[in-house]
Design an enzyme around this catalytic site. Sequence first.
Site, short mmCIF file in Angstrom:
data_model
loop_
_atom_site.label_atom_id
_atom_site.label_comp_id
_atom_site.label_asym_id
_atom_site.label_seq_id
_atom_site.Cartn_x
_atom_site.Cartn_y
_atom_site.Cartn_z
N GLU A 126 32.24 -3.36 68.83
CA GLU A 126 33.35 -4.29 68.97
C GLU A 126 34.19 -4.22 67.69
OE1 GLU A 126 32.34 -8.41 69.63
OE2 GLU A 126 34.43 -8.92 70.01
N GLY A 258 28.68 -11.18 60.96
CA GLY A 258 27.40 -11.88 60.98
C GLY A 258 26.44 -11.27 61.97
N ALA A 259 26.90 -11.07 63.20
CA ALA A 259 26.03 -10.52 64.24
C ALA A 259 26.85 -10.12 65.45
CB ALA A 259 24.98 -11.56 64.65
N GLU A 261 26.74 -9.27 69.86
CA GLU A 261 26.07 -9.62 71.10
C GLU A 261 25.83 -8.47 72.07
OE1 GLU A 261 29.29 -10.46 70.26
OE2 GLU A 261 30.59 -10.49 72.04
N ASN A 262 25.70 -7.22 71.61
CA ASN A 262 25.47 -6.09 72.52
C ASN A 262 24.46 -6.44 73.62
OD1 ASN A 262 26.85 -4.45 70.44
ND2 ASN A 262 24.95 -4.83 69.32
N GLU A 295 25.07 -15.56 69.67
CA GLU A 295 25.03 -14.22 70.25
C GLU A 295 24.28 -14.24 71.58
OE1 GLU A 295 27.11 -12.52 68.85
OE2 GLU A 295 27.14 -13.38 66.83
N HIS A 298 26.54 -15.50 74.36
CA HIS A 298 27.52 -14.50 74.82
C HIS A 298 27.03 -13.75 76.05
CE1 HIS A 298 30.97 -14.42 72.21
NE2 HIS A 298 30.33 -14.12 71.11
N GLU A 317 35.11 -15.95 72.44
CA GLU A 317 34.69 -16.45 71.14
C GLU A 317 34.88 -17.97 71.01
OE1 GLU A 317 32.77 -14.92 69.40
OE2 GLU A 317 33.10 -12.80 69.86
N1 BES Z 1 31.41 -10.65 68.70
C1 BES Z 1 31.25 -11.18 67.40
C2 BES Z 1 30.99 -10.13 66.36
C3 BES Z 1 32.19 -9.30 65.97
C4 BES Z 1 33.21 -9.84 65.29
C5 BES Z 1 32.25 -7.97 66.24
C6 BES Z 1 34.30 -9.05 64.91
C7 BES Z 1 33.33 -7.21 65.87
C8 BES Z 1 34.36 -7.74 65.21
C9 BES Z 1 30.08 -12.16 67.35
O1 BES Z 1 29.78 -12.76 68.55
C10 BES Z 1 30.50 -13.26 66.42
O2 BES Z 1 31.38 -13.98 66.76
N2 BES Z 1 29.87 -13.36 65.26
C11 BES Z 1 30.24 -14.28 64.22
C12 BES Z 1 29.25 -15.38 64.06
C13 BES Z 1 29.34 -16.48 65.06
C14 BES Z 1 28.22 -17.47 64.86
C15 BES Z 1 30.65 -17.20 65.05
C16 BES Z 1 30.27 -13.48 62.94
O3 BES Z 1 29.81 -12.33 62.96
O4 BES Z 1 30.72 -14.00 61.94
ZN ZN Z 2 30.99 -14.36 69.11
#
Ligand code: BES
Ligand code: ZN
Length: 854
Positions: A126, A258-259, A261-262, A295, A298, A317
């Site tokens: 992503e 941070g992480a 959701e694959n 995650e 998602h 999101e």
């Molecule tokens: N889908 C996102 C991760 C992501 C963000 C991938 C930008 C590629 C580009 C994931 O679900 C996400 O939102 N992660 C957040 C943490 C969440 C608790 C809000 C993050 O990584 O900060």
């Molecule tokens: Zn997210």
Amino acid sequence: MTKGHPMPDSQKIYLSDYTPPAYLVESVHLTFKLSPNATRVISKIRFVPNPDSASRDFFLHGEHLTLIRAAIDGQECSPAVTDKGLTAQVPDAPFTWEAEVEINPQDNTALEGLYMSNGMYCTQCEAEGFRRITYYPDRPDVMATFTVRIEGDLPVLLSNGNPTDSGDGWAEWHDPWPKPSYLFALVAGDLRNHPDSFTTKSGRKVDLNIWVRPGDIDKCAFGMEALKKSMKWDEDVYGREYDLDLFNIVAVDDFNMGAMENKGLNIFNSSCVLASPETATDANFERIEAIIAHEYFHNWTGNRITCRDWFQLCLKEGLTVYRDSQFTSDVRSRAVKRISDVDGLRAVQFREDNGPLAHPVRPDSFVEINNFYTATVYEKGAEVVGMLKRLVGDDAYRRALDLYFKRHDGQAVTIEDWLKVFEDTTGRDLGQFMRWYSQAGTPRLTVADDFKDGTYTLHFKQHTPPTPGQDVKQPQVIPIAVGLLNPNGDEVQETVVLEMTKPEQSFEFKGLSSRPVPSILREFSAPVILEQDVDNKTRAFLMAHDSDPFNRRESGNALARDVLRRMITDGAAPDPLYLEAKAKILTDKALDPAFRALVLSQPTQEELAQMLFDAGHTPDPDAIFKATQTLVQASAERLHQDLPRIYAAHQVKGPYSPDAGPAGHRVLANSALWLLSRLDDCKQAQAQYDAADNMTQQISALGCLQYFGHGTDATQAFYDQWRHDRLVIDKWFAMQVSNTRPDQTVATAQALTEHADFDMKNPNRFRAVFGALAWHHAGFHRADGAGYRLLADWLIKLDPVNPQTTARMITAFQSWRRYDEERQALMRAELERIRDTPDLSGDTAEMVGRILEG
Ligand code: BES
Ligand code: ZN
């Protein structure tokens, strides 16, 4: 790409230009032959013409790929290749595409696509990383089933879905759920697992694993519990069950976000999943729980139902952040969660929404989608979901979500589809509500009141200032939760939600025997700036009596803001009224300790700078710093008798537990310690440091010691104790910068970049130093510009290595126009220096351009 100049409009992508894909994908077969600098990826993809598209142009995205061969229906072909992708002549009928490409995971420091982290292979696709793995229509509205074969000399080989077969040096996976390419994942490495299982409400057993490097296996238990809690919660609250027999989580050390959701294979920044009492703080535990939930959630809001295009990012999101905040409220404290979410919203989203980077929750154009994973899309996006729920009510919200899942399962949809399920469920017209998605900027809500013949009237006005590209604003639908108190503090009107839709609107409350005190915008019912002419006596009254805990703290916060404003602009002394109100809260045993700690906390310097600017002042970072110091010192002195008692009363006995209860006692005791350290020369802090057996206690004490100039030995001891733990050493780097006096911040950050353990390629380490610098308001905004210069130097170095992280961190400069002319000139010069750097990445170029022009 043009260098050093604002993006020409031709590079912008517009929502209004959306067209459906010419070809859809039925199935994807991928074979990976792993090798650090020369991984081969062989793809076999079944394409079918899309009946909903008039176009038959065949284009596949592909970047940083070396094409070895390609074939269509078994016939070798020679596509036309550019650095963005390829085109080829294809049949106007179903066909099979085959290609072999070579990629270089070892040299991939951007951490997008397939890369290596500490000897393990992992992916981040992503938003548009899959195109760095193979040629593909890399857009979320192309959903397909994936079958993956991994060949590699590593013990653990993982991909999405279920394992189907494996042997020595290879494994095969199949994911039965059609998904967009951004949810693809692969991991290969020498990993250990922490296994467990969960039985869904319909009785299906799901195997769960957290995969980590061998040394980290003792840090998985908490994450696993959080995962099981999340799975149960989504069944109970949203009726959503997990849909595969296996759910894997992997921890990686080098990760931009941070992480992720694959499908069936979530990949986490190790800082967002690994925890033990000795190495992680209470705040870390809470964040890990929330992010695992996020995650996991998602899987339904993002994966089963995904986004039609990246303009719809808030669809997954905003909704998923809303869901994870509901989860945290349910498993911890609702009031504390709401207060900390709003603190974050104001510090980050309001700053964004009131500066050059302001954009709608659903933007209508972008250059680089990575730059739109913003506080506005996430946090304001979540607020919008919360407002929708408040307006339609809990039952209708649940029915609308049931309809959403039923109607759109397996689809890639839009915000219009999302709002339509609410319209169809409730019969409401959400046309005006849609503006929350399309209009940028934080509305200002002003209120006046009058009382006559037993009728109390609230008069509201709303106004949204212009934002870049949007000069004229329309009125929003604002749910305003209001309660009324009578003069002795009892509630005479319990919370009602007023629905404001016009620029000016009044609401009446009849049959009152005396003039009430209003409590407005309870629970922060809308993401607006409330401008209310209230005297500080009334604020102190609400701080003592409001039945809404959010507003109770908010009144205290507003009181503190006002006291600080007068200290900063008029040189006033700390107001005893505020100090008395604080003492009452500190010693009120009926209140949740975590809530008391929040009431005791002062507004941040960033928040004060925002407030002053909004009120027409030029914020002076040195004066802001000085005023906050004077007020904390005055608080410490006023509370000096209570602090040792509170500190002692909230020591937690027995084995460490990260639950909200004991964590609340620790946060209150440590807030007391922070004040106490100003009075006792850090004696108590040193004692706590020496006795600490968990990271929360250890790091709170270390912070006091460092801040008050007694930290040299402890800082060294901490390093010696933790030098082998990367995540703890990240804290060690950040703490030293955060706890400096403003004149030492830059020198400290600079010295740390020369430390043997500083590694700019690791985003966590880079952010530890430079995130701490950027958030140190007075240190970063040093009058001579040394803070700006140091950050710019390092962003210029980081850009060729990791453009995504560089582009995120350049937001430290977004508020440059708020400050005095000298500082503005210094910041502008650094921004221009970054802008004029040869070969600047597109990510960073877009951000610097928007910051300078907006
Ligand atoms: N889908 C996102 C991760 C992501 C963000 C991938 C930008 C590629 C580009 C994931 O679900 C996400 O939102 N992660 C957040 C943490 C969440 C608790 C809000 C993050 O990584 O900060
Ligand atoms: Zn997210």
